[in-house]
Design a protein around this motif. Structure first.
Motif, PDB file in Angstrom:
ATOM      1  N   LEU A 158     -27.576 -14.629 -58.566  1.00 37.47           N
ATOM      2  CA  LEU A 158     -28.787 -14.806 -57.763  1.00 37.47           C
ATOM      3  C   LEU A 158     -29.285 -16.239 -57.905  1.00 37.47           C
ATOM      4  N   VAL A 159     -29.468 -16.884 -56.771  1.00 38.29           N
ATOM      5  CA  VAL A 159     -29.970 -18.258 -56.689  1.00 38.29           C
ATOM      6  C   VAL A 159     -31.332 -18.182 -56.005  1.00 38.29           C
ATOM      7  N   MET A 160     -32.376 -18.733 -56.633  1.00 40.54           N
ATOM      8  CA  MET A 160     -33.693 -18.646 -56.005  1.00 40.54           C
ATOM      9  C   MET A 160     -33.820 -19.632 -54.857  1.00 40.54           C
ATOM     10  N   ARG A 161     -34.218 -19.113 -53.721  1.00 40.96           N
ATOM     11  CA  ARG A 161     -34.492 -19.927 -52.541  1.00 40.96           C
ATOM     12  C   ARG A 161     -35.801 -20.684 -52.775  1.00 40.96           C
ATOM     13  N   VAL A 162     -35.720 -22.020 -52.837  1.00 40.70           N
ATOM     14  CA  VAL A 162     -36.896 -22.860 -53.071  1.00 40.70           C
ATOM     15  C   VAL A 162     -36.942 -23.902 -51.955  1.00 40.70           C
ATOM     16  N   TYR A 163     -37.613 -23.558 -50.865  1.00 33.29           N
ATOM     17  CA  TYR A 163     -37.671 -24.419 -49.686  1.00 33.29           C
ATOM     18  C   TYR A 163     -39.018 -25.133 -49.635  1.00 33.29           C
ATOM     19  N   PHE A 164     -38.955 -26.457 -49.627  1.00 33.18           N
ATOM     20  CA  PHE A 164     -40.169 -27.279 -49.590  1.00 33.18           C
ATOM     21  C   PHE A 164     -40.403 -27.938 -48.241  1.00 33.18           C
ATOM     22  N   PHE A 223     -44.470 -27.899 -48.491  1.00 33.87           N
ATOM     23  CA  PHE A 223     -45.125 -28.220 -49.750  1.00 33.87           C
ATOM     24  C   PHE A 223     -45.068 -29.705 -50.090  1.00 33.87           C
ATOM     25  N   ILE A 224     -43.957 -30.352 -49.763  1.00 35.62           N
ATOM     26  CA  ILE A 224     -43.853 -31.784 -50.046  1.00 35.62           C
ATOM     27  C   ILE A 224     -44.698 -32.586 -49.067  1.00 35.62           C
ATOM     28  N   ASN A 225     -44.577 -32.297 -47.794  1.00 36.65           N
ATOM     29  CA  ASN A 225     -45.239 -33.078 -46.757  1.00 36.65           C
ATOM     30  C   ASN A 225     -46.756 -32.922 -46.798  1.00 36.65           C
ATOM     31  N   ASP A 226     -47.244 -31.712 -47.058  1.00 39.30           N
ATOM     32  CA  ASP A 226     -48.688 -31.452 -47.029  1.00 39.30           C
ATOM     33  C   ASP A 226     -49.055 -30.452 -48.127  1.00 39.30           C
ATOM     34  N   PRO A 227     -49.032 -30.880 -49.390  1.00 46.97           N
ATOM     35  CA  PRO A 227     -49.225 -29.945 -50.501  1.00 46.97           C
ATOM     36  C   PRO A 227     -50.597 -29.289 -50.538  1.00 46.97           C
ATOM     37  N   PHE A 228     -51.609 -29.967 -49.996  1.00 43.09           N
ATOM     38  CA  PHE A 228     -52.962 -29.396 -50.019  1.00 43.09           C
ATOM     39  C   PHE A 228     -53.238 -28.536 -48.790  1.00 43.09           C
ATOM     40  N   PHE A 270     -51.491 -34.831 -45.939  1.00 42.24           N
ATOM     41  CA  PHE A 270     -50.124 -35.368 -46.036  1.00 42.24           C
ATOM     42  C   PHE A 270     -49.931 -36.276 -47.258  1.00 42.24           C
ATOM     43  N   ARG A 271     -50.302 -35.758 -48.423  1.00 44.72           N
ATOM     44  CA  ARG A 271     -50.111 -36.488 -49.674  1.00 44.72           C
ATOM     45  C   ARG A 271     -48.682 -36.249 -50.171  1.00 44.72           C
ATOM     46  N   ASP A 276     -46.758 -38.130 -51.782  1.00 41.63           N
ATOM     47  CA  ASP A 276     -46.556 -38.568 -53.160  1.00 41.63           C
ATOM     48  C   ASP A 276     -46.878 -37.445 -54.145  1.00 41.63           C
ATOM     49  N   VAL A 277     -47.987 -36.747 -53.893  1.00 38.64           N
ATOM     50  CA  VAL A 277     -48.376 -35.615 -54.735  1.00 38.64           C
ATOM     51  C   VAL A 277     -47.401 -34.456 -54.540  1.00 38.64           C
ATOM     52  N   GLY A 278     -47.053 -34.189 -53.277  1.00 39.03           N
ATOM     53  CA  GLY A 278     -46.153 -33.083 -52.971  1.00 39.03           C
ATOM     54  C   GLY A 278     -44.799 -33.230 -53.634  1.00 39.03           C
ATOM     55  N   MET A 279     -44.285 -34.454 -53.646  1.00 41.63           N
ATOM     56  CA  MET A 279     -42.973 -34.674 -54.250  1.00 41.63           C
ATOM     57  C   MET A 279     -43.010 -34.409 -55.754  1.00 41.63           C
ATOM     58  N   GLU A 280     -44.061 -34.870 -56.405  1.00 44.11           N
ATOM     59  CA  GLU A 280     -44.174 -34.653 -57.851  1.00 44.11           C
ATOM     60  C   GLU A 280     -44.344 -33.166 -58.166  1.00 44.11           C
ATOM     61  N   ARG A 281     -45.164 -32.480 -57.373  1.00 40.49           N
ATOM     62  CA  ARG A 281     -45.370 -31.048 -57.596  1.00 40.49           C
ATOM     63  C   ARG A 281     -44.094 -30.255 -57.317  1.00 40.49           C
ATOM     64  N   ALA A 282     -43.343 -30.682 -56.314  1.00 39.16           N
ATOM     65  CA  ALA A 282     -42.084 -30.001 -55.986  1.00 39.16           C
ATOM     66  C   ALA A 282     -41.103 -30.120 -57.144  1.00 39.16           C
ATOM     67  N   ARG A 283     -41.002 -31.313 -57.694  1.00 39.51           N
ATOM     68  CA  ARG A 283     -40.094 -31.507 -58.838  1.00 39.51           C
ATOM     69  C   ARG A 283     -40.540 -30.657 -60.028  1.00 39.51           C
TER      70      ARG A 283
END
Length: 359
Positions: free
Chosen positions: A90-96, A108-113, A118-119, A121-128
């Motif tokens: 099982l591989v978890m589907r993690v689509y950002f 989530f990356i493009n518009d985390p809030f 459209f932050r 920069d924040v979205g990328m860090e949270r995604a990682r």
């Protein structure tokens, strides 16, 4: 004579973005997460090369929008993964990143809030950070590669990558796939055309050179070796599903004609379920039955699943969001997911080890 400006006429601003190296320094790889990534990649590669007779199943939310609910889902999935490990990986589907037909929330990356700020920069860090947390749980992750720069930020935490139906024909995405460190599943086109995916597999298997960025965020000529782990994902299209025995047989013939391994993944969602999540269990049952009857080309499946069934619009007051419910495509709920996976495990347990192991 004055020179009239001819560039950036429709650009409002250029906001600085942290480099991949900076984001990785803030959220570094850990030994436990690294072990999950390496084990996940090896398992999928072994399945594609027929060293492992099991299926890999990419299962999870249509998109991640709430990290807390996403990790709740991941913990449940890890317990289920351990339970069915004899038959499935099982591989978890993690689509950002969410490609939109016209407009809508881009992920989530493009518009985390989720407020059109459209932050990225924040979205990328949270995604990682989210990917790291899932890998720390011990699950491999799978995602769709949409933005060609994004893999530099979190590609080290991914075990399987999808190229979507809208981008399988894109030269940019074929070139990017040739340099990815994961196996890559190319979906057939939205009109059902399979040649797009097959041509993408062939293209991505070859070396390419293209414009990209390096770990310092500096423009670079990216030169790739080629990716030998491309495969087809059947997701239906053109007004009909394509997971039936005839469609899979035609896919096998097309792959053989192109001198490619007969590796097929079936997406139980999208056009294969007529975009009705409640039909996904029927698709999975049908494909599992084909495997019981001797099919040896299906190596994996995909399921859109969440804690709560269905989907929901994004409200103006985000506190009103329903916990564990998709804000993009509708999903089956966790109870249905457990039933689907366990039923498939029971159906395949006595035949999985007998599958043909030559591609």
């Amino acid at each position: 004579m004055s020179v009239v400006q001819t560039e950036n006429l429709n650009i409002a601003a250029f906001d600085l973005m942290p480099s991949p190296e900076e984001i990785k320094a803030r959220i570094p790889m850990t030994e436990r997460a690294n072990a999950a990534v390496v084990a996940g990649r090896k398992a999928v590669m072994d399945i594609l090369e027929r060293r492992d007779p099991r299926l890999f199943v990419v299962v999870g939310p249509c998109s991640i929008h709430d990290a807390e609910a996403g990790l709740d889902y991941a913990r449940r999935l890890k317990r289920l993964a351990d339970e069915v490990s004899q038959t499935m990986v099982l591989v978890m589907r993690v689509y950002f990143e969410k490609p939109r037909t016209s407009t809508g929330w881009k992920g989530f990356i493009n518009d985390p809030f989720m407020d059109d700020s459209f932050r990225i920069d924040v979205g990328m860090e949270r995604a990682r950070k989210f990917l790291l947390d899932v890998c720390e749980i011990g699950l491999p992750t799978g995602t769709e590669a949409l933005d060609p720069i994004a893999p530099q930020y979190y590609g080290d935490l991914i075990s399987w990558t999808a190229i979507g139906a809208r981008t399988s024909e894109s030269q940019t995405h074929r070139e990017m796939s040739s340099g990815l460190s994961t196996p890559v599943g190319f979906k057939n086109a939205t009109d059902g055309d399979l040649d797009v995916a097959i041509n993408a597999i062939i293209s991505a298997a070859h070396p390419h050179s293209f414009l990209g960025i390096n770990s310092h965020g500096v423009s670079a000529i990216t030169r790739t070796r080629g990716n030998p782990y491309g495969h087809v994902v059947l997701r239906g299209g053109g007004g009909r599903p394509n997971y039936d025995t005839v469609s899979i047989s035609l896919a096998e013939q097309a792959l053989a004609k192109a001198k490619l391994p007969r590796n097929v993944v079936v997406d139980c969602s999208h056009a294969n379920s007529w975009k009705k999540p409640e039909y996904q269990p029927l698709v999975m049952k049908d494909v599992a039955h084909q495997i019981r009857e001797g099919n040896d080309s299906v190596v994996g499946m995909m399921i859109e699943s969440n804690i709560v069934a269905g989907n929901q619009p994004i409200p103006a007051d985000l506190s009103q969001l329903k916990y564990g419910c998709s804000v993009t495509d509708a999903c089956v709920d966790w109870e249905t997911t457990e039933t689907m996976i366990r039923s498939t495990d029971a159906m395949l347990r006595d035949v999985i080890g007998k599958r043909e192991r030559s591609a």
